[in-house]
Enzyme design. Structure first.
Site, short mmCIF file in Angstrom:
data_model
loop_
_atom_site.label_atom_id
_atom_site.label_comp_id
_atom_site.label_asym_id
_atom_site.label_seq_id
_atom_site.Cartn_x
_atom_site.Cartn_y
_atom_site.Cartn_z
N HIS A 45 -29.55 10.39 -26.24
CA HIS A 45 -30.98 10.45 -26.51
C HIS A 45 -31.68 9.13 -26.18
O HIS A 45 -32.88 8.98 -26.39
CB HIS A 45 -31.20 10.83 -27.98
CG HIS A 45 -32.56 11.31 -28.31
ND1 HIS A 45 -33.38 10.68 -29.22
CD2 HIS A 45 -33.27 12.38 -27.87
CE1 HIS A 45 -34.52 11.33 -29.33
NE2 HIS A 45 -34.49 12.36 -28.53
N LYS A 64 -33.52 5.92 -24.42
CA LYS A 64 -34.55 5.74 -23.41
C LYS A 64 -34.69 4.25 -23.12
O LYS A 64 -35.09 3.48 -24.01
CB LYS A 64 -35.91 6.28 -23.86
CG LYS A 64 -35.98 7.80 -24.03
CD LYS A 64 -35.91 8.19 -25.45
CE LYS A 64 -36.13 9.70 -25.59
NZ LYS A 64 -35.81 10.18 -26.93
N ASP A 93 -35.08 -6.07 -12.87
CA ASP A 93 -34.59 -7.41 -12.52
C ASP A 93 -33.91 -8.13 -13.69
O ASP A 93 -33.87 -9.37 -13.71
CB ASP A 93 -35.74 -8.28 -11.98
CG ASP A 93 -36.17 -7.86 -10.58
OD1 ASP A 93 -35.42 -7.11 -9.92
OD2 ASP A 93 -37.25 -8.29 -10.13
N HIS A 130 -44.47 12.08 -31.32
CA HIS A 130 -43.15 11.83 -30.75
C HIS A 130 -42.69 10.39 -30.96
O HIS A 130 -41.55 10.04 -30.65
CB HIS A 130 -43.15 12.16 -29.24
CG HIS A 130 -41.80 12.38 -28.67
ND1 HIS A 130 -41.13 11.41 -27.95
CD2 HIS A 130 -40.97 13.44 -28.73
CE1 HIS A 130 -39.95 11.88 -27.57
NE2 HIS A 130 -39.83 13.11 -28.03
N LYS A 181 -41.30 7.04 -32.73
CA LYS A 181 -40.33 6.78 -33.77
C LYS A 181 -40.42 5.29 -34.12
O LYS A 181 -39.90 4.43 -33.40
CB LYS A 181 -38.91 7.10 -33.31
CG LYS A 181 -38.72 8.52 -32.71
CD LYS A 181 -38.74 8.48 -31.22
CE LYS A 181 -38.28 9.74 -30.54
NZ LYS A 181 -38.75 11.00 -30.98
N ASP A 186 -42.93 -4.21 -44.97
CA ASP A 186 -43.41 -5.43 -45.63
C ASP A 186 -44.32 -6.28 -44.74
O ASP A 186 -44.41 -7.50 -44.92
CB ASP A 186 -42.23 -6.28 -46.12
CG ASP A 186 -41.29 -5.50 -47.00
OD1 ASP A 186 -41.77 -4.61 -47.72
OD2 ASP A 186 -40.07 -5.75 -46.95
#
Length: 518
Positions: free
Chosen positions: A153, A155, A160, A405, A407, A412
């Site tokens: 999952h 991404k 470079d 979508h 996450k 704090d």
């Protein structure tokens, strides 16, 4: 069934690794100029707007001089994915090495495209945890469910070995404000400095793993002629009317030019990259060796004064509810945003989450659910220079329906997490994930202020009321609109804006014993 028992050739492709000597690239020089002004090891920039997130990737590809590494769970067969591929191929033509690592579940059977791309000497494509049966791949769920059910999952996008983007977005129209029906509200972070080589190290770990199989061992052989045909098809999409909005965005966005000049307003901070080891896919589910979740245990288990949690698929379980209640009992304010049923693209996951709503609210959690439709934006109240740098932490406009979508977690007002991991059993126990913990008072505070200001316009707050009757107490679940005064009750005991059919699905799924798979 017999086809499902077949397997791809167990041939490990030649290993390769990120280039370490990229200090003379244009990106490296610009980043070094900016880094010299700051003591912290890495610089970060939040990408909340879908168009900006897409344009930044394309601009980085255009500036690449040595390498581009691409790792995604989903790679759609649509306009933005084709434009993205067109830019990768142009970079390869300049001599840039391009490595694409995709999970085999989410590329929409584009084997022929990938097989053609690798005819280019500078392009390599590998599929992670591939299905054995290329004709009827889902048969593998019957013959090899334990492994096929577990997916990469992650991404990540690295140029470079100097600049990297990680976060919630895959490659496709819905992630980049390009779909007329549904667009995801998502969040990525662009990072430079020490951060980028760390992401590259994680990429190499997956790229050289035994579950990463070169496309030439999976798909039918292609040819140079087929590559030229693909090149023409991609160029046609690139010059189409549908692509013009994105190309205009390239002209107006100055993020990468400022980065090259050492003038991009980055948040410089210390950070920790956290990710699952790819062996997680092969381990038994109760073996957490190399898991990312334990690395986040301090954030998820320590007491906090404030916690802001955004998770589109949120299934806390009894242990998660207990942890949140423990925080609140020590004086913490806990706010959670997840999808409403009308905004959720996976009703079965919503069914798993719905079982915990009342417990969360009674524990003291401020629980919000994203609306599928968004109210017009009012004049912003926050005018700090930090907010000007990142005008949009969420991007919910541009289509008839919004779906969460992103996450992310903010603790704090000094710690920010951005990554691919949902707070559900699938992300924690089954799939592999990646994320970054950034220790920055300024970045976390700015993100928190914008999040809390925008929340009432984009989401409903949930509450529970108890009314006494002759057989005891009746509990009513309320959806409240707090964007207006006085607060309005939008719905009681009925998922707002969801169709009867979707409500029925969620109700039915709620009785299935599948929470550990969600």
């Amino acid at each position: 069934m017999l086809f499902g028992c077949a397997s791809y050739p167990k041939v490990q492709a030649e290993p390769s690794y990120a280039f370490s000597k990229t200090q003379n690239t244009s990106l490296a020089k610009g980043i070094a100029l900016e880094a010299s002004k700051h003591p912290a090891s890495s610089g970060f920039y939040l990408l909340g707007d879908g168009l900006d997130a897409f344009a930044t990737r394309l601009l980085l590809i255009e500036k690449a001089e040595m390498s581009i590494d691409v790792q995604y769970y989903l790679f759609h067969n649509d306009t933005t994915a084709k434009i993205f591929t067109h830019y990768l191929l142009r970079a390869a033509d300049r001599g840039v090495r391009v490595r694409m690592l995709l999970d085999d579940f989410g590329h929409e059977s584009q084997d022929a495209l990938f097989s053609a791309l690798v005819q280019h000497p500078n392009v390599s494509v590998r599929l992670f945890n591939p299905f054995s049966n290329r004709t009827l791949p889902y048969v593998d769920f019957l013959t090899n469910f334990k492994q096929i059910n577990r997916r990469m999952h992650n991404k990540s996008f690295i140029v470079d070995n100097q600049a990297a983007i990680i976060g919630g977005r895959n490659i496709g129209d819905t992630y980049f404000s390009a779909n007329i029906y549904t667009n995801f509200s998502d969040l990525d972070v662009l990072g430079v400095g020490e951060f980028a080589p760390r992401v590259a190290t994680a990429f190499d770990l997956y790229w050289n793993h035994s579950l990463s199989v070169a496309i030439k061992y999976i798909a039918p052989a292609s040819s140079a002629a087929k590559l030229e045909q693909v090149r023409k098809q991609l160029a046609k999409i690139y010059t189409s009317e549908q692509s013009k909005a994105y190309l205009r965005r390239l002209e107006s966005l100055d993020i990468i030019d400022n980065l090259l000049r050492g003038q991009l307003a980055l948040y410089w901070a210390n950070s920790e990259l956290v990710y699952d080891h790819p062996d997680k896919i092969m381990n038994v589910s109760d073996d957490n060796t190399g898991y990312m979740a334990p690395a986040l245990s301090n954030l998820l288990n320590d007491a906090h004064s404030e916690a802001l949690i955004v998770s589109p698929y949120f299934i806390p379980g009894d242990a998660g509810v207990a942890s949140l209640k423990r925080w609140i009992n020590t004086g913490a304010n806990v706010t959670i945003l997840t999808n409403s049923l009308s905004a959720n693209d996976v009703p079965v996951v919503h069914a798993g989450y719905a079982n915990y709503r009342e417990s969360l609210i009674e524990a003291g959690v401020k629980l919000w659910e994203l609306r599928a439709t968004v109210k017009p934006k009012s004049k912003p109240k926050i005018k700090s220079k930090d907010k000007a740098k990142h005008k949009k932490i969420t991007d919910l406009a541009g289509s008839s329906k919004a779906s969460l979508h992103a996450k992310t977690m903010i603790f704090d007002r000094n710690t920010l997490f951005v990554g691919s991991m949902n707070l559900d059993p699938r992300s924690i126990n089954l799939n592999t994930e990646i994320g970054v913990v950034i220790y920055s008072d300024k970045m976390a505070s700015t993100a928190a202020d914008i999040f809390l200001e925008e929340l009432p316009r984009h989401a409903w707050r949930l509450d529970v009321t108890k009314t006494e009757n002759w057989w005891g107490f009746n509990h009513d679940l309320l959806w409240l609109d707090e964007s207006i005064t006085p607060t309005k009750v939008v719905s009681k005991n009925s998922e707002p804006e969801a169709s009867t059919w979707v409500r029925f699905q969620a109700w039915l799924f709620g009785y299935l014993p599948v929470e550990h798979l969600l």
